[in-house]
Design a protein around this motif. Structure first.
Motif, PDB file in Angstrom:
ATOM      1  N   VAL A 161       0.840  -1.207   0.000  1.00  0.00           N
ATOM      2  CA  VAL A 161       0.000   0.000   0.000  1.00  0.00           C
ATOM      3  C   VAL A 161       0.870   1.249   0.000  1.00  0.00           C
ATOM      4  N   ALA A 162       1.889   1.264   0.855  1.00  0.00           N
ATOM      5  CA  ALA A 162       2.734   2.454   0.989  1.00  0.00           C
ATOM      6  C   ALA A 162       3.510   2.754  -0.278  1.00  0.00           C
ATOM      7  N   THR A 163       3.890   1.718  -1.033  1.00  0.00           N
ATOM      8  CA  THR A 163       4.676   1.942  -2.247  1.00  0.00           C
ATOM      9  C   THR A 163       3.827   2.077  -3.499  1.00  0.00           C
ATOM     10  N   SER A 164       2.519   1.785  -3.408  1.00  0.00           N
ATOM     11  CA  SER A 164       1.664   1.794  -4.606  1.00  0.00           C
ATOM     12  C   SER A 164       0.740   2.999  -4.697  1.00  0.00           C
ATOM     13  N   PHE A 165       0.319   3.558  -3.554  1.00  0.00           N
ATOM     14  CA  PHE A 165      -0.694   4.611  -3.634  1.00  0.00           C
ATOM     15  C   PHE A 165      -0.222   5.862  -4.392  1.00  0.00           C
ATOM     16  N   PRO A 166       1.093   6.217  -4.401  1.00  0.00           N
ATOM     17  CA  PRO A 166       1.480   7.387  -5.204  1.00  0.00           C
ATOM     18  C   PRO A 166       1.208   7.212  -6.693  1.00  0.00           C
ATOM     19  N   THR A 167       1.284   5.977  -7.197  1.00  0.00           N
ATOM     20  CA  THR A 167       1.007   5.742  -8.618  1.00  0.00           C
ATOM     21  C   THR A 167      -0.426   6.132  -8.957  1.00  0.00           C
ATOM     22  N   TYR A 168      -1.376   5.677  -8.139  1.00  0.00           N
ATOM     23  CA  TYR A 168      -2.786   6.005  -8.372  1.00  0.00           C
ATOM     24  C   TYR A 168      -3.056   7.477  -8.084  1.00  0.00           C
ATOM     25  N   GLY A 169      -2.338   8.033  -7.102  1.00  0.00           N
ATOM     26  CA  GLY A 169      -2.516   9.447  -6.810  1.00  0.00           C
ATOM     27  C   GLY A 169      -2.091  10.332  -7.965  1.00  0.00           C
ATOM     28  N   ARG A 170      -0.960  10.025  -8.573  1.00  0.00           N
ATOM     29  CA  ARG A 170      -0.494  10.807  -9.728  1.00  0.00           C
ATOM     30  C   ARG A 170      -1.462  10.690 -10.894  1.00  0.00           C
ATOM     31  N   LEU A 171      -1.950   9.461 -11.135  1.00  0.00           N
ATOM     32  CA  LEU A 171      -2.895   9.256 -12.241  1.00  0.00           C
ATOM     33  C   LEU A 171      -4.191  10.015 -11.994  1.00  0.00           C
ATOM     34  N   MET A 172      -4.712   9.950 -10.769  1.00  0.00           N
ATOM     35  CA  MET A 172      -5.949  10.649 -10.452  1.00  0.00           C
ATOM     36  C   MET A 172      -5.753  12.161 -10.513  1.00  0.00           C
ATOM     37  N   ARG A 173      -4.602  12.644 -10.098  1.00  0.00           N
ATOM     38  CA  ARG A 173      -4.325  14.084 -10.175  1.00  0.00           C
ATOM     39  C   ARG A 173      -4.329  14.553 -11.619  1.00  0.00           C
ATOM     40  N   THR A 174      -3.669  13.784 -12.497  1.00  0.00           N
ATOM     41  CA  THR A 174      -3.627  14.151 -13.918  1.00  0.00           C
ATOM     42  C   THR A 174      -5.021  14.154 -14.523  1.00  0.00           C
ATOM     43  N   GLN A 175      -5.805  13.124 -14.216  1.00  0.00           N
ATOM     44  CA  GLN A 175      -7.161  13.044 -14.750  1.00  0.00           C
ATOM     45  C   GLN A 175      -8.036  14.187 -14.228  1.00  0.00           C
ATOM     46  N   THR A 176      -7.880  14.492 -12.949  1.00  0.00           N
ATOM     47  CA  THR A 176      -8.681  15.571 -12.360  1.00  0.00           C
ATOM     48  C   THR A 176      -8.331  16.921 -12.971  1.00  0.00           C
ATOM     49  N   GLN A 177      -7.041  17.177 -13.156  1.00  0.00           N
ATOM     50  CA  GLN A 177      -6.630  18.451 -13.745  1.00  0.00           C
ATOM     51  C   GLN A 177      -7.114  18.587 -15.187  1.00  0.00           C
ATOM     52  N   SER A 178      -7.186  17.483 -15.910  1.00  0.00           N
ATOM     53  CA  SER A 178      -7.667  17.548 -17.292  1.00  0.00           C
ATOM     54  C   SER A 178      -9.174  17.757 -17.365  1.00  0.00           C
ATOM     55  N   LEU A 179      -9.893  17.392 -16.296  1.00  0.00           N
ATOM     56  CA  LEU A 179     -11.355  17.504 -16.306  1.00  0.00           C
ATOM     57  C   LEU A 179     -11.865  18.775 -15.629  1.00  0.00           C
ATOM     58  N   ARG A 180     -11.079  19.384 -14.775  1.00  0.00           N
ATOM     59  CA  ARG A 180     -11.582  20.498 -13.984  1.00  0.00           C
ATOM     60  C   ARG A 180     -11.924  21.721 -14.837  1.00  0.00           C
ATOM     61  N   GLN A 181     -11.339  21.821 -16.038  1.00  0.00           N
ATOM     62  CA  GLN A 181     -11.661  22.940 -16.933  1.00  0.00           C
ATOM     63  C   GLN A 181     -12.677  22.548 -18.008  1.00  0.00           C
ATOM     64  N   ALA A 182     -13.241  21.339 -17.910  1.00  0.00           N
ATOM     65  CA  ALA A 182     -14.262  20.926 -18.869  1.00  0.00           C
ATOM     66  C   ALA A 182     -15.514  21.782 -18.705  1.00  0.00           C
ATOM     67  N   GLU A 183     -16.272  21.905 -19.789  1.00  0.00           N
ATOM     68  CA  GLU A 183     -17.435  22.803 -19.777  1.00  0.00           C
ATOM     69  C   GLU A 183     -18.483  22.362 -18.772  1.00  0.00           C
ATOM     70  N   TYR A 184     -18.727  21.050 -18.665  1.00  0.00           N
ATOM     71  CA  TYR A 184     -19.770  20.614 -17.741  1.00  0.00           C
ATOM     72  C   TYR A 184     -19.345  20.816 -16.285  1.00  0.00           C
ATOM     73  N   ILE A 185     -18.037  20.801 -16.009  1.00  0.00           N
ATOM     74  CA  ILE A 185     -17.567  21.087 -14.658  1.00  0.00           C
ATOM     75  C   ILE A 185     -17.732  22.575 -14.352  1.00  0.00           C
ATOM     76  N   LEU A 186     -17.358  23.412 -15.307  1.00  0.00           N
ATOM     77  CA  LEU A 186     -17.518  24.864 -15.122  1.00  0.00           C
ATOM     78  C   LEU A 186     -18.985  25.238 -14.994  1.00  0.00           C
ATOM     79  N   SER A 187     -19.848  24.561 -15.740  1.00  0.00           N
ATOM     80  CA  SER A 187     -21.291  24.826 -15.640  1.00  0.00           C
ATOM     81  C   SER A 187     -21.814  24.441 -14.262  1.00  0.00           C
ATOM     82  N   ALA A 188     -21.357  23.286 -13.753  1.00  0.00           N
ATOM     83  CA  ALA A 188     -21.793  22.861 -12.427  1.00  0.00           C
ATOM     84  C   ALA A 188     -21.328  23.849 -11.358  1.00  0.00           C
TER      85      ALA A 188
END
Length: 292
Positions: A161-188
């Motif tokens: 767990v300690a050595t694996s969670f940063p991998t998922y954290g980086r992936l989720m951060r990248t995905q979140t940053q790519s979606l946070r400026q999407a139109e439906y997010i800005l509309s919400a």
């Protein structure tokens, strides 16, 4: 009205499940992987019922016996049935992998989402944490943790767990940053939708695909890592029927009783292969562009 909405939701879920199954069937290698994984999962669930013997029952009179009608995979140096130990080892391997990856995905997803959607100072702090954790080699980190807490399966899961969670954290951060400026997010946001609802309803559902792909690809690594640590004596301890520990016990009998090392090694190989094929199949389903 609510019953009608439920019927529509059930129909949509059934349609998505059918499409998912049809996509799997179109990929023969992915289908083979899913079939083998399903077999291993069934074996793990029914281990207590399908194992022909008690995995820890000692029978010195029948030690180091080769495969026979009574013991299909032979016996080990203490006369314990190899097949029964392999079956219960499947349960341990999948349980360790499932719990470890599940916790790593949960922790990494939460931290990654906060980093990708939060302020810059929080993003920097979380990314610094990820870099610190990943800067240590896994084996060196495992040795340090085992020295502090002692060898056990719980320690192995904590290491994973300690050595694996940063991998998922980086992936989720990248995905979140790519979606946070999407139109439906800005509309919400403009409509006054709360942050936690945006994350739960709009961000997380659109990031689950890549997370599943990476998680399925990590299962064979986790199983191999857990078996490797147990082989080195840093994981499961005797008489736990774990594949790596079985290989450790079998190494001094490899000439007189090669079946002791053959079958645990084959189980690790098939599991790693099956989950890799599953990961490829999921990647092709959730990301068709990469398959083309």
């Amino acid at each position: 009205m609510s019953e009608g909405l439920r019927d529509v939701a059930h129909k949509q879920a059934s349609s998505k499940s059918l499409k998912f199954i049809l996509r799997i069937c179109k990929d023969p290698m992915g289908l083979i992987g899913f079939t083998i994984v399903t077999c291993f999962v069934i074996i793990a669930i029914l281990a207590d019922f399908i194992a022909p013997f008690d995995p820890n029952k000692i029978d010195i009179l029948n030690k180091l016996q080769g495969p026979s009608a009574n013991h299909f995979f032979g016996t080990d140096q203490l006369g314990r049935d190899t097949l029964s130990r392999l079956i219960h080892g499947t349960q341990i391997a999948l349980l360790v992998a499932g719990i470890s990856i599940g916790l790593a995905v949960l922790i990494g997803s939460i931290l990654g989402t906060i980093a990708g959607y939060g302020p810059n100072w929080l993003d920097f702090s979380i990314m610094l944490l990820f870099d610190m954790v990943r800067s240590y080699p896994v084996i060196m980190f495992a040795l340090a943790v085992v020295v502090l807490f002692g060898p056990s399966l719980t320690t192995v899961m904590a290491i994973i767990v300690a050595t694996s969670f940063p991998t998922y954290g980086r992936l989720m951060r990248t995905q979140t940053q790519s979606l946070r400026q999407a139109e439906y997010i800005l509309s919400a946001q403009a409509l006054g939708v709360s942050t936690h609802k945006i994350l739960l309803r709009h961000i997380l559902p659109n990031t689950i695909g890549p997370i599943l792909i990476v998680a399925s690809m990590d299962v064979p690594f986790v199983i191999a890592l857990e078996a490797g640590l147990s082989f080195l004596g840093l994981g499961a301890q005797p008489p736990t029927p774990e594949w790596g520990a079985m290989l450790n016990e079998a190494q001094q009998y490899i000439i007189n009783a090669p079946h002791m090392s053959l079958f645990p090694g084959l189980a690790i190989f098939l599991t790693v292969l099956a989950f890799n094929l599953c990961g490829d199949g999921l990647r092709d389903i959730f990301d068709p562009k990469s398959s083309r």
